[in-house]
Design an enzyme around this catalytic site. Structure first.
Site, PDB file in Angstrom:
ATOM      1  NE  ARG A  52      -3.755   0.380   2.235  1.00  0.00           N
ATOM      2  CZ  ARG A  52      -4.412   0.857   3.298  1.00  0.00           C
ATOM      3  NH1 ARG A  52      -4.450   0.147   4.410  1.00  0.00           N
ATOM      4  NH2 ARG A  52      -5.030   2.001   3.253  1.00  0.00           N
ATOM      5  CG  HIS A 101      -8.581   6.272  10.643  1.00  0.00           C
ATOM      6  ND1 HIS A 101      -9.494   5.761   9.750  1.00  0.00           N
ATOM      7  CD2 HIS A 101      -9.282   6.573  11.763  1.00  0.00           C
ATOM      8  CE1 HIS A 101     -10.698   5.759  10.313  1.00  0.00           C
ATOM      9  NE2 HIS A 101     -10.604   6.257  11.520  1.00  0.00           N
ATOM     10  CB  CYS A 129      11.509  -1.674  18.214  1.00  0.00           C
ATOM     11  SG  CYS A 129      11.815  -0.247  19.267  1.00  0.00           S
TER      12      CYS A 129
HETATM   13  P1  NAD Z   1     -14.765   3.046   2.288  1.00  0.00           P
HETATM   14  O1  NAD Z   1     -13.848   2.240   1.424  1.00  0.00           O
HETATM   15  O2  NAD Z   1     -15.576   2.337   3.301  1.00  0.00           O
HETATM   16  O3  NAD Z   1     -15.804   3.853   1.352  1.00  0.00           O
HETATM   17  C1  NAD Z   1     -15.367   4.582   0.242  1.00  0.00           C
HETATM   18  C2  NAD Z   1     -16.516   5.466  -0.193  1.00  0.00           C
HETATM   19  O4  NAD Z   1     -16.057   6.280  -1.253  1.00  0.00           O
HETATM   20  C3  NAD Z   1     -17.737   4.697  -0.725  1.00  0.00           C
HETATM   21  O5  NAD Z   1     -18.911   5.216  -0.136  1.00  0.00           O
HETATM   22  C4  NAD Z   1     -17.703   4.980  -2.218  1.00  0.00           C
HETATM   23  O6  NAD Z   1     -18.999   5.047  -2.789  1.00  0.00           O
HETATM   24  C5  NAD Z   1     -17.029   6.327  -2.261  1.00  0.00           C
HETATM   25  N1  NAD Z   1     -16.324   6.634  -3.498  1.00  0.00           N
HETATM   26  C6  NAD Z   1     -15.686   5.785  -4.347  1.00  0.00           C
HETATM   27  N2  NAD Z   1     -15.113   6.476  -5.351  1.00  0.00           N
HETATM   28  C7  NAD Z   1     -15.386   7.778  -5.114  1.00  0.00           C
HETATM   29  C8  NAD Z   1     -15.051   8.980  -5.796  1.00  0.00           C
HETATM   30  N3  NAD Z   1     -14.312   8.999  -6.910  1.00  0.00           N
HETATM   31  N4  NAD Z   1     -15.489  10.167  -5.271  1.00  0.00           N
HETATM   32  C9  NAD Z   1     -16.244  10.197  -4.131  1.00  0.00           C
HETATM   33  N5  NAD Z   1     -16.590   9.077  -3.456  1.00  0.00           N
HETATM   34  C10 NAD Z   1     -16.154   7.891  -3.937  1.00  0.00           C
HETATM   35  O7  NAD Z   1     -13.861   4.194   2.905  1.00  0.00           O
HETATM   36  P2  NAD Z   1     -13.957   4.972   4.286  1.00  0.00           P
HETATM   37  O8  NAD Z   1     -15.364   5.419   4.533  1.00  0.00           O
HETATM   38  O9  NAD Z   1     -12.863   5.990   4.241  1.00  0.00           O
HETATM   39  O10 NAD Z   1     -13.608   3.887   5.425  1.00  0.00           O
HETATM   40  C11 NAD Z   1     -12.682   2.851   5.225  1.00  0.00           C
HETATM   41  C12 NAD Z   1     -11.476   2.819   6.161  1.00  0.00           C
HETATM   42  O11 NAD Z   1     -10.355   2.379   5.398  1.00  0.00           O
HETATM   43  C13 NAD Z   1     -11.050   4.121   6.757  1.00  0.00           C
HETATM   44  O12 NAD Z   1     -10.766   3.861   8.082  1.00  0.00           O
HETATM   45  C14 NAD Z   1      -9.738   4.525   6.048  1.00  0.00           C
HETATM   46  O13 NAD Z   1      -8.762   4.926   6.990  1.00  0.00           O
HETATM   47  C15 NAD Z   1      -9.231   3.256   5.434  1.00  0.00           C
HETATM   48  N6  NAD Z   1      -8.698   3.423   4.046  1.00  0.00           N
HETATM   49  C16 NAD Z   1      -7.934   4.512   3.695  1.00  0.00           C
HETATM   50  C17 NAD Z   1      -7.464   4.640   2.392  1.00  0.00           C
HETATM   51  C18 NAD Z   1      -6.608   5.831   2.018  1.00  0.00           C
HETATM   52  O14 NAD Z   1      -5.887   6.345   2.862  1.00  0.00           O
HETATM   53  N7  NAD Z   1      -6.662   6.314   0.770  1.00  0.00           N
HETATM   54  C19 NAD Z   1      -7.773   3.689   1.437  1.00  0.00           C
HETATM   55  C20 NAD Z   1      -8.542   2.586   1.827  1.00  0.00           C
HETATM   56  C21 NAD Z   1      -9.006   2.473   3.137  1.00  0.00           C
END
Ligand code: NAD
Length: 229
Positions: A52, A101, A129
């Protein structure tokens, strides 16, 4: 305002569910992102995060992130609360960011819970560590872990005090972040949701902007301030 994984989807960073169609499709989020999962198979978890991290390093902020930078420059008091661990908001230029987070690029000791910036490459995966010889782990909040209290309090304050609350690219399922837009609603804020899909917030949001953040947010800042992203 609150962002989730969806805002980074257009930068090529998979949302949590999409990420599982990749390298580790056969593992649940609990196996990859929980203290129990790490205890059971630290190598698997470290390697999944290394994968990632490489995706995040190769990615760039998209027009959605940039629109939020423009918004911060035009709104007198602006707090960007993010659930994302990818650091793309800061890389885009956002300043007042609460990374609820944590950040995937940071590492900490799994026993002492202290940040670690350098270690010897002994071939161990995860690395060890330098102080106590426990495994190192990513400095992110896993399922079942508490959020940093100072950041959560600042997020609760911002959500209670704001006039307008934007919820962008989040499924509004992961607590406690999922409660923030509802808290803003209870305090009388106008809540706007940007998401191509329905979420538990959709029925209560004042305005739904249905679509991708990378196209909706630039249109929004253009409509309000005439600013072109
Ligand atoms: P989630 O994966 O549960 O939901 C993603 C949401 O984004 C969905 O509702 C989806 O419909 C929407 N979506 C998809 N493409 C989109 C776009 N182009 N524009 C707007 N909306 C869009 O994500 P979450 O609610 O952030 O929760 C998941 C957990 O996973 C969090 O705790 C987060 O920290 C972690 N996470 C983070 C990352 C990152 O840092 N980029 C990536 C994956 C997961």
């Amino acid at each position: 305002m609150l962002t989730g994984a969806g805002i980074s989807a257009e930068s090529g960073i998979p949302t949590f569910r999409a990420a599982q169609t990749g390298l580790y499709a056969q593992h649940s989020p609990q196996e990859l992102a929980s203290p129990e999962g790490f205890r059971k198979d630290p190598k698997l978890v470290w390697e999944w995060y290394a994968w990632r991290r490489s995706k995040v390093t190769a990615a760039n902020p998209n027009r959605g992130h940039l629109a939020l930078v423009a918004m911060e420059q035009r709104v007198p008091k602006f707090t960007l609360i993010t659930q994302n661990v990818d650091g793309l908001h800061r890389r885009a230029g956002s300043l007042n960011v609460l990374e609820l987070h944590g950040n995937i690029m940071n590492t900490k000791c799994s026993r002492e819970n202290t940040p670690v910036t350098g270690w010897q490459d002994t071939g161990s995966i995860p690395p060890i560590c330098p102080n106590c010889k426990a495994f190192l782990r990513p400095d992110v909040v896993w399922f079942g872990e508490s959020l940093p209290a100072d950041k959560l309090l600042a997020a609760l304050d911002a959500a209670s005090a704001c006039n307008v609350f934007l919820s962008v690219g989040t499924s509004t399922l992961v607590e406690p972040a999922a409660s923030l837009p509802f808290l803003a609603l209870r305090h009388g804020a106008v809540v706007i949701e940007v998401n191509p899909e329905q979420t538990p917030l959709s029925k209560q949001a004042a305005i739904i902007l249905s679509g991708e953040a990378g196209s909706i947010l630039p249109q929004l800042v253009n409509a309000v301030w005439g600013c072109v992203i």
